[in-house]
Scaffold this motif. Structure first.
Motif, mmCIF file in Angstrom:
data_model
loop_
_atom_site.group_PDB
_atom_site.id
_atom_site.type_symbol
_atom_site.label_atom_id
_atom_site.label_comp_id
_atom_site.label_asym_id
_atom_site.label_seq_id
_atom_site.Cartn_x
_atom_site.Cartn_y
_atom_site.Cartn_z
ATOM 1 N N SER A 138 0.822 -1.222 0.000
ATOM 2 C CA SER A 138 0.000 0.000 0.000
ATOM 3 C C SER A 138 0.854 1.269 0.000
ATOM 4 C CB SER A 138 -0.953 0.004 1.199
ATOM 5 O OG SER A 138 -0.223 -0.093 2.397
ATOM 6 N N PHE A 139 1.898 1.282 0.791
ATOM 7 C CA PHE A 139 2.718 2.496 0.888
ATOM 8 C C PHE A 139 3.410 2.788 -0.455
ATOM 9 C CE2 PHE A 139 6.431 5.010 2.044
ATOM 10 C CZ PHE A 139 5.873 5.943 2.905
ATOM 11 N N ILE A 140 3.854 1.731 -1.103
ATOM 12 C CA ILE A 140 4.550 1.917 -2.390
ATOM 13 C C ILE A 140 3.545 2.424 -3.436
ATOM 14 C CG2 ILE A 140 6.083 0.827 -4.082
ATOM 15 C CD1 ILE A 140 6.681 -1.356 -2.021
ATOM 16 N N PHE A 141 2.339 1.899 -3.341
ATOM 17 C CA PHE A 141 1.277 2.313 -4.259
ATOM 18 C C PHE A 141 0.970 3.816 -4.084
ATOM 19 C CE2 PHE A 141 -3.346 2.892 -4.757
ATOM 20 C CZ PHE A 141 -3.486 2.547 -6.091
ATOM 21 N N LEU A 142 0.901 4.243 -2.822
ATOM 22 C CA LEU A 142 0.540 5.644 -2.547
ATOM 23 C C LEU A 142 1.652 6.630 -2.901
ATOM 24 C CD1 LEU A 142 -1.134 5.128 0.962
ATOM 25 C CD2 LEU A 142 -2.295 5.881 -1.124
ATOM 26 N N THR A 143 2.841 6.128 -3.105
ATOM 27 C CA THR A 143 3.992 7.030 -3.338
ATOM 28 C C THR A 143 4.592 6.788 -4.723
ATOM 29 O OG1 THR A 143 5.293 5.357 -2.207
ATOM 30 C CG2 THR A 143 4.673 7.263 -0.911
ATOM 31 N N LYS A 144 3.824 6.188 -5.573
ATOM 32 C CA LYS A 144 4.275 5.786 -6.907
ATOM 33 C C LYS A 144 5.067 6.892 -7.609
ATOM 34 C CE LYS A 144 2.377 2.958 -10.412
ATOM 35 N NZ LYS A 144 1.555 3.032 -11.540
ATOM 36 N N GLY A 145 6.143 6.523 -8.233
ATOM 37 C CA GLY A 145 6.922 7.500 -9.005
ATOM 38 C C GLY A 145 7.980 8.199 -8.165
ATOM 39 N N ASN A 146 7.906 8.058 -6.844
ATOM 40 C CA ASN A 146 8.851 8.767 -5.986
ATOM 41 C C ASN A 146 9.859 7.815 -5.331
ATOM 42 O OD1 ASN A 146 7.681 11.294 -6.533
ATOM 43 N ND2 ASN A 146 6.057 10.867 -5.079
ATOM 44 N N TRP A 147 10.400 6.975 -6.142
ATOM 45 C CA TRP A 147 11.373 5.984 -5.654
ATOM 46 C C TRP A 147 12.526 5.845 -6.644
ATOM 47 C CZ3 TRP A 147 10.412 2.723 -1.281
ATOM 48 C CH2 TRP A 147 9.139 2.876 -0.716
ATOM 49 N N ASP A 148 13.750 5.830 -6.123
ATOM 50 C CA ASP A 148 14.907 5.477 -6.967
ATOM 51 C C ASP A 148 15.366 4.059 -6.676
ATOM 52 O OD1 ASP A 148 15.016 8.080 -8.058
ATOM 53 O OD2 ASP A 148 15.999 8.774 -6.225
ATOM 54 N N PHE A 149 15.014 3.568 -5.514
ATOM 55 C CA PHE A 149 15.329 2.185 -5.156
ATOM 56 C C PHE A 149 14.325 1.745 -4.095
ATOM 57 C CE2 PHE A 149 17.610 4.711 -2.043
ATOM 58 C CZ PHE A 149 17.373 4.031 -0.850
ATOM 59 N N LEU A 150 14.232 0.441 -3.911
ATOM 60 C CA LEU A 150 13.320 -0.079 -2.888
ATOM 61 C C LEU A 150 14.135 -0.818 -1.821
ATOM 62 C CD1 LEU A 150 10.444 -0.855 -1.899
ATOM 63 C CD2 LEU A 150 10.546 -2.806 -3.436
ATOM 64 N N GLY A 151 13.944 -0.427 -0.584
ATOM 65 C CA GLY A 151 14.586 -1.144 0.532
ATOM 66 C C GLY A 151 13.626 -2.207 1.042
#
Ligand code: BGC
Length: 408
Positions: free
Chosen positions: A246-259
């Motif tokens: 859910s958190f990744i969905f809500l912040t879509k486009g604002n990631w350079d990498f995923l921890g």
């Protein structure tokens, strides 16, 4: 001399792969006196409280030396405390800022890649008194903190982690009520996720405004779910969405990498929902499986499933930002590390773009509401003398990092 041999070519890691450990400031530094956690521990008479913790605040150079010399790490993940930097609203503390600059400089001097977490479960007391992330308008205060950090620490940071496990924070502090402010409300937990998602997206943009080339993300606990019976299967996508996605969905486009933090397997069943136990009773169906000291089922293949799935879904570079276990006797840790890395390598072989692995954690520390009893450290901490004593598994992990491979 016994000739060493690589088990299979699959367990060789790519050049430049990052090997590190992860720590969190409140768990290791000590005396984080202006934080909500510090005040809560005192109010609850938590024994032992975080107190001096590992006194990493003063011993950081020695600790980094252990990570370099014993663990042969080339990277380190740490967090800074908002409560130290901004102990009261709008008053940024120069001395503490300088302290963190020294910490980061030391890491750079020693050749580490630096992953810096800006929020790891803890808030300044003043921010909590304003209801923290419960209120959308409070995101403004976090934005200001991020501006300040981006300006002060840019140049020393290779990877910025805005939040550590927002979903775990929302659940432990606002749904299950274990952590301050000990609320139990689905609505509040949802508000926290929404507002932290907003804060993540703001922070992503702020850091990029100050440094265009910055690499920014957050850390999400990616749990591997199994169903208890066939009829519980429909719960899996639901749980996955709420906790992992859910958190990744809500912040879509604002990631350079995923921890990704991966610890264990969780078994889900409808009964847990009706019994108002929003977290699954994972031990019940997996009694034959090996457990950590905290009763978490050890399931190395889960890291393969979550890394592969996250890669397929998000196509972002991945770091395993935490993976570890409570194992006081150190009888399981070395095998745990090897088995998880084996499965991680398999996910990479199948295409997952995994760039590094950070073991949780460098040394035994303050494990939140559980105090000091869980022993997650590659080093044992003697809390009286503050001595760090390497466990056998520390050497095993050190060999892997040195060889960039698992060697028999
Ligand atoms: C958290 C750590 C914690 C660890 C072990 C992780 O989810 O990020 O702060 O110590 O779990 O419980």
């Amino acid at each position: 001399m016994h000739k060493k041999k690589i088990i299979t070519s699959d367990i060789k890691f790519p050049d430049g792969f990052l090997w590190g450990t992860a720590t969190a400031a409140h768990q290791v530094e000590g005396n984080n006196i202006n934080s909500d956690w510090w005040h809560w521990e005192k109010r609850k008479k938590l024994i032992p409280d975080s107190g001096l913790a590992c006194d990493h605040y003063h011993l950081f150079k020695k600790d980094f030396k252990l990570a370099k010399e014993v663990l042969h790490n080339n990277a380190h993940r740490l967090s800074i405390e908002w409560a130290r930097i901004e102990p009261s609203e709008g008053k940024f503390n120069k001395k503490e800022t300088k302290h963190y600059i020294n910490v980061l400089k030391e890491l750079k001097k020693m050749g580490f890649k630096v992953m810096l977490t800006l929020h790891h479960f803890v808030n300044p007391l003043w921010f909590s008194q304003k209801a923290g992330f419960e209120k959308k308008k409070n995101v403004y205060y976090f934005d200001k903190f991020i501006w300040y950090c981006a300006e002060q620490f840019t140049g020393y940071v290779d990877y910025w982690v805005i939040f550590n496990e927002p979903n775990v924070y929302a659940s432990m502090a606002y749904l299950m009520g274990y952590w301050p402010p000990q609320k139990r409300s689905i609505l509040k937990a949802a508000q926290i996720i929404f507002n932290m998602a907003k804060a993540h997206s703001h922070a992503y943009k702020i850091i990029h405004q100050i440094n265009h080339g910055a690499k920014v993300g957050s850390v999400i606990n990616q749990t591997y779910y199994k169903s208890y019976r066939y009829i519980d299967m429909p719960l899996i996508p639901l749980y996955k969405f709420i906790t992992n996605d859910s958190f990744i969905f809500l912040t879509k486009g604002n990631w350079d990498f995923l921890g990704i933090n991966y610890y264990a397997l969780h078994v889900v069943r409808w009964g847990d929902l009706f019994l108002k136990r929003p977290f699954p009773a994972e031990t019940e169906k997996v009694q034959l499986r090996e457990m950590t000291d905290l009763g978490w089922p050890i399931y190395p293949q889960g890291i393969y499933f979550v890394a592969r799935e996250a890669w397929k879904k998000y196509r972002l570079p991945i770091f395993i930002t935490e993976n570890g276990l409570a194992d006081k006797t150190d009888s399981k840790r070395a095998r745990f590390i090897i088995n998880h890395l084996h499965w991680l390598a398999q996910a990479m072989k199948e295409g997952a773009d995994v760039r590094g692995y950070f073991h949780w954690t460098l040394m035994d520390n303050f494990e939140w509401h559980l105090g000091r009893s869980p022993k997650f450290g590659l080093f044992k901490t003697n809390f009286k003398t503050l001595e760090r004593i390497p466990r056998k598994s520390a050497y095993v992990y050190g060999e892997i990092a040195k060889n960039n491979a698992i060697i028999l």
